[in-house]
Design a protein around this motif. Sequence first.
Motif, PDB file in Angstrom:
ATOM      1  N   THR A 103      -7.394   1.158   8.354  1.00 60.79           N
ATOM      2  CA  THR A 103      -6.297   2.105   8.412  1.00 60.79           C
ATOM      3  C   THR A 103      -6.037   2.457   9.869  1.00 60.79           C
ATOM      4  OG1 THR A 103      -6.858   3.022   6.246  1.00 60.79           O
ATOM      5  CG2 THR A 103      -5.510   4.402   7.677  1.00 60.79           C
ATOM      6  N   SER A 137      -0.321   7.499   8.768  1.00 63.89           N
ATOM      7  CA  SER A 137      -1.230   6.349   8.718  1.00 63.89           C
ATOM      8  C   SER A 137      -0.644   5.227   7.872  1.00 63.89           C
ATOM      9  CB  SER A 137      -2.587   6.767   8.147  1.00 63.89           C
ATOM     10  OG  SER A 137      -2.462   7.135   6.788  1.00 63.89           O
ATOM     11  N   THR A 174     -11.256  -2.508   4.182  1.00 68.61           N
ATOM     12  CA  THR A 174      -9.905  -2.064   4.521  1.00 68.61           C
ATOM     13  C   THR A 174      -9.874  -1.524   5.947  1.00 68.61           C
ATOM     14  OG1 THR A 174     -10.162   0.227   3.794  1.00 68.61           O
ATOM     15  CG2 THR A 174      -9.456  -1.364   2.128  1.00 68.61           C
ATOM     16  N   THR A 202      -2.195   1.374   5.994  1.00 72.02           N
ATOM     17  CA  THR A 202      -3.443   0.704   5.634  1.00 72.02           C
ATOM     18  C   THR A 202      -3.229  -0.777   5.364  1.00 72.02           C
ATOM     19  OG1 THR A 202      -4.303   2.752   4.705  1.00 72.02           O
ATOM     20  CG2 THR A 202      -5.345   0.730   3.958  1.00 72.02           C
ATOM     21  N   ASP A 234       0.821  -1.203   0.000  1.00 69.40           N
ATOM     22  CA  ASP A 234       0.000   0.000   0.000  1.00 69.40           C
ATOM     23  C   ASP A 234       0.863   1.265   0.000  1.00 69.40           C
ATOM     24  OD1 ASP A 234      -2.800   1.109   0.229  1.00 69.40           O
ATOM     25  OD2 ASP A 234      -1.832   2.075   1.957  1.00 69.40           O
TER      26      ASP A 234
END
Length: 191
Positions: A158, A114, A156, A116, A78
Amino acid sequence: MTRKAFKYRLYPTKPQQKDLERTLELCRQLYNAALQERREAYKKARKSLSLREQERWLPQVRADLPEYKKVHSQVLQDVIKRVDRAFQGFFRRLKARKGKAGFPRFKGRGRYDSFTFPQAYATGVKLQEGGKRVLIHGVGSVKVKLHRPLEGQLKTATIKREGNEWYLILICEVEPKPLPLSREAVGPEGP
């Protein structure tokens, strides 16, 4: 189907917080290295690297640098996709010729907040103990405050740092719920 985000507060212990920060730092370093690699390839050979070319080198990165073995492989993929999206946005803005195109920049310390897990429903993040804890790959079981129930199919996850607080953002695929018909008028009446 539409996608809906659910944001929940995480309460990591001090060691878990260090693990989360370590993962963010490794992701930031990988982002900067991938960006540098694309810049160098273009400067030296006038060649543009693709997403797939850079993703193919991830197993080698994990073999050469043991600290990356603790980071989930899909998180690393990612990061490479983020670099690719940054370049796609740059070229789209360049083509549109409206204002500055904004070449992708290196991320300084504290500027990458962040990471993910693109397939959270299958791997990387699992809810535990009736929603009181969440198991995060490379970090462990972290206390979470599920203040509202999850809906639909998880897609998903995060993990995000905002100041000194940590959040879990889950993206779920849900059936759209149309609003009931209403005969109520909105705004002023006609002439």
